[in-house]
Design a protein around this motif. Structure first.
Motif, PDB file in Angstrom:
ATOM      1  N   ILE A  29     -22.846 -24.150  -5.356  1.00 41.64           N
ATOM      2  CA  ILE A  29     -22.328 -24.964  -4.047  1.00 41.64           C
ATOM      3  C   ILE A  29     -23.217 -26.137  -3.798  1.00 41.64           C
ATOM      4  O   ILE A  29     -23.183 -27.227  -3.321  1.00 41.64           O
ATOM      5  N   ALA A  30     -24.639 -25.678  -3.897  1.00 46.14           N
ATOM      6  CA  ALA A  30     -25.590 -26.679  -3.765  1.00 46.14           C
ATOM      7  C   ALA A  30     -25.714 -27.871  -4.925  1.00 46.14           C
ATOM      8  O   ALA A  30     -25.643 -28.983  -4.318  1.00 46.14           O
ATOM      9  N   LEU A  31     -25.238 -27.616  -6.062  1.00 49.48           N
ATOM     10  CA  LEU A  31     -25.164 -28.518  -7.200  1.00 49.48           C
ATOM     11  C   LEU A  31     -23.956 -29.329  -6.913  1.00 49.48           C
ATOM     12  O   LEU A  31     -23.910 -30.727  -6.975  1.00 49.48           O
ATOM     13  N   PHE A  32     -22.853 -29.047  -6.281  1.00 50.83           N
ATOM     14  CA  PHE A  32     -21.522 -29.501  -6.544  1.00 50.83           C
ATOM     15  C   PHE A  32     -21.454 -29.881  -4.903  1.00 50.83           C
ATOM     16  O   PHE A  32     -19.995 -30.142  -4.623  1.00 50.83           O
ATOM     17  N   ALA A  33     -22.292 -29.970  -4.043  1.00 55.96           N
ATOM     18  CA  ALA A  33     -22.214 -30.387  -2.719  1.00 55.96           C
ATOM     19  C   ALA A  33     -21.604 -31.704  -2.619  1.00 55.96           C
ATOM     20  O   ALA A  33     -20.552 -31.976  -1.586  1.00 55.96           O
ATOM     21  N   PRO A  34     -21.787 -32.591  -3.178  1.00 50.25           N
ATOM     22  CA  PRO A  34     -21.012 -34.012  -2.897  1.00 50.25           C
ATOM     23  C   PRO A  34     -19.619 -34.066  -3.487  1.00 50.25           C
ATOM     24  O   PRO A  34     -18.877 -34.929  -2.885  1.00 50.25           O
ATOM     25  N   VAL A  35     -19.202 -33.138  -4.342  1.00 47.90           N
ATOM     26  CA  VAL A  35     -17.840 -33.021  -4.627  1.00 47.90           C
ATOM     27  C   VAL A  35     -17.253 -32.056  -3.607  1.00 47.90           C
ATOM     28  O   VAL A  35     -15.922 -32.230  -3.430  1.00 47.90           O
ATOM     29  N   LEU A  36     -17.635 -31.132  -3.265  1.00 51.22           N
ATOM     30  CA  LEU A  36     -17.104 -29.964  -2.172  1.00 51.22           C
ATOM     31  C   LEU A  36     -17.001 -30.468  -0.884  1.00 51.22           C
ATOM     32  O   LEU A  36     -16.025 -30.411  -0.240  1.00 51.22           O
ATOM     33  N   ALA A  37     -17.825 -31.348  -0.573  1.00 48.69           N
ATOM     34  CA  ALA A  37     -17.990 -32.126   0.684  1.00 48.69           C
ATOM     35  C   ALA A  37     -18.600 -33.483   0.780  1.00 48.69           C
ATOM     36  O   ALA A  37     -19.676 -33.714   0.763  1.00 48.69           O
ATOM     37  N   PRO A  38     -17.577 -34.509   0.347  1.00 49.63           N
ATOM     38  CA  PRO A  38     -18.106 -35.983   0.053  1.00 49.63           C
ATOM     39  C   PRO A  38     -18.920 -36.437   1.314  1.00 49.63           C
ATOM     40  O   PRO A  38     -18.658 -36.119   2.142  1.00 49.63           O
ATOM     41  N   VAL A  39     -20.074 -36.973   0.715  1.00 53.17           N
ATOM     42  CA  VAL A  39     -21.068 -37.721   1.529  1.00 53.17           C
ATOM     43  C   VAL A  39     -20.511 -38.529   2.886  1.00 53.17           C
ATOM     44  O   VAL A  39     -19.716 -39.458   2.441  1.00 53.17           O
ATOM     45  N   HIS A  40     -20.663 -38.248   4.105  1.00 54.11           N
ATOM     46  CA  HIS A  40     -20.320 -38.857   5.113  1.00 54.11           C
ATOM     47  C   HIS A  40     -21.063 -40.164   5.467  1.00 54.11           C
ATOM     48  O   HIS A  40     -20.727 -41.134   5.829  1.00 54.11           O
ATOM     49  N   ASN A  41     -22.265 -39.838   5.370  1.00 56.78           N
ATOM     50  CA  ASN A  41     -23.388 -40.954   5.383  1.00 56.78           C
ATOM     51  C   ASN A  41     -24.453 -41.142   4.161  1.00 56.78           C
ATOM     52  O   ASN A  41     -25.093 -40.347   3.976  1.00 56.78           O
ATOM     53  N   ALA A  42     -24.153 -42.383   3.497  1.00 54.30           N
ATOM     54  CA  ALA A  42     -25.043 -42.600   2.480  1.00 54.30           C
ATOM     55  C   ALA A  42     -26.239 -42.543   2.392  1.00 54.30           C
ATOM     56  O   ALA A  42     -27.098 -42.228   1.645  1.00 54.30           O
ATOM     57  N   ASN A  43     -26.841 -43.113   3.607  1.00 50.00           N
ATOM     58  CA  ASN A  43     -28.244 -43.189   4.110  1.00 50.00           C
ATOM     59  C   ASN A  43     -28.834 -41.785   4.292  1.00 50.00           C
ATOM     60  O   ASN A  43     -30.079 -41.549   4.007  1.00 50.00           O
TER      61      ASN A  43
END
Length: 291
Positions: A29-43
């Motif tokens: 889950i930690a490794l694929f967090a950007p896939v599972l929950a796309p980043v909302h705030n890039a900063n």
């Protein structure tokens, strides 16, 4: 080989296998967090998306799988990115606490005398105050921030490693192979690094594996008290803090907002359980005093 013993122990013991699978699940889950929950705030990827400014939490739905907290922060996003944050906090704090404890304990045990006395009295000073209380004081002095919280946790976690490593080194340094190395002319640093530490460090490694879950639990406590993550951060303790006003539900339905506590609470429970089970396996493998 040690590696074969580790895998054999994990695969042949149900509790060890359960711990390994739980930790592996959270790691994925930690490794694929950007896939599972796309980043909302890039900063700041750990900033949870806020759906609206409505106060009352909303139940799980197709848009928000785990529901929302008060002020409409997405619980799903918080749990996914909170997993990555939990690994970061647990591993980083444990690593630096272990490193400081290793340095203090090794120097105290090997040189002894006044050096040992001074370092152990410093350790006693830290031990004299309950770790959670001392961490709260340090975090409050530094200000509510994740990095400051990690500093506070490191400051209270190293003494246990120092004590444990010191005791093991005091035992190992009197053994025959250390005496033989000293007789052959080996210098102090060489004896310490090559002969003493490799044979006295395993119990501390076991404690470190168990401490990762405890560190995450303590970090969640500090965040719940407002001494850790800032509001809106994908932190499990922060999620539970947002749920405290809704634990009792409504007069008509006491379980109306069950998901606000159950979801992050389950994440913390399973994460800590996984590391505890895995730590027990490492204890049986690495600690020669275990039968």
């Amino acid at each position: 080989m040690l590696k074969n013993r580790i895998f054999k122990r994990i695969y042949t013991t149900k509790t060890s296998l359960a711990g390994f699978l739980i930790v592996a699940f959270f790691l994925l889950i930690a490794l694929f967090a950007p896939v599972l929950a796309p980043v909302h705030n890039a900063n700041n990827p750990y900033q949870m998306p806020q759906k609206s400014y409505q106060i009352a939490p909303q139940p799980p739905s197709a848009q928000n799988w785990f529901g929302t907290t008060e002020q409409q922060y997405d619980l799903y996003y918080g749990v996914i990115w909170g997993t990555r944050l939990a690994f970061g906090i647990g591993i980083t704090v444990t690593f630096f606490a272990f490193l400081i404890g290793l340095l203090v304990g090794a120097v105290a045990a090997y040189f002894g005398g006044k050096v040992d006395e001074v370092l152990m009295r410093l350790t006693d000073v830290v031990f004299a105050v309950p770790s959670l209380v001392l961490a709260m004081v340090i975090a409050a002095m530094l200000g509510p921030d994740i990095k400051n919280m990690m500093i506070a946790l490191t400051a209270v976690a190293w003494p246990s490693y120092a004590r444990l490593i010191r005791g093991d080194i005091l035992s190992v340094k009197r053994r025959d192979y250390v005496t033989a190395a000293r007789t052959l002319g080996a210098g102090g640093p060489r004896i310490l690094l090559r002969h003493i530490l490799p044979n006295s460090i395993y119990p501390s490694v076991v404690v470190a594996s168990l401490d990762i879950g405890y560190i995450v639990l303590t970090a969640a406590s500090l965040s719940f008290l407002g001494l850790g993550a800032q509001p809106g951060t994908a932190d499990w303790g922060q999620l539970i803090a947002m749920a405290r006003n809704w634990v009792l539900g409504t007069a008509q339905n006491p379980l109306a907002y069950w998901y606000t506590v159950a979801v992050p609470g389950a994440a913390i429970f399973l994460f800590v359980l996984g590391w505890n089970l895995l730590g027990d396996a490492f204890r049986d493998i690495l600690d020669p005093r275990q039968v």
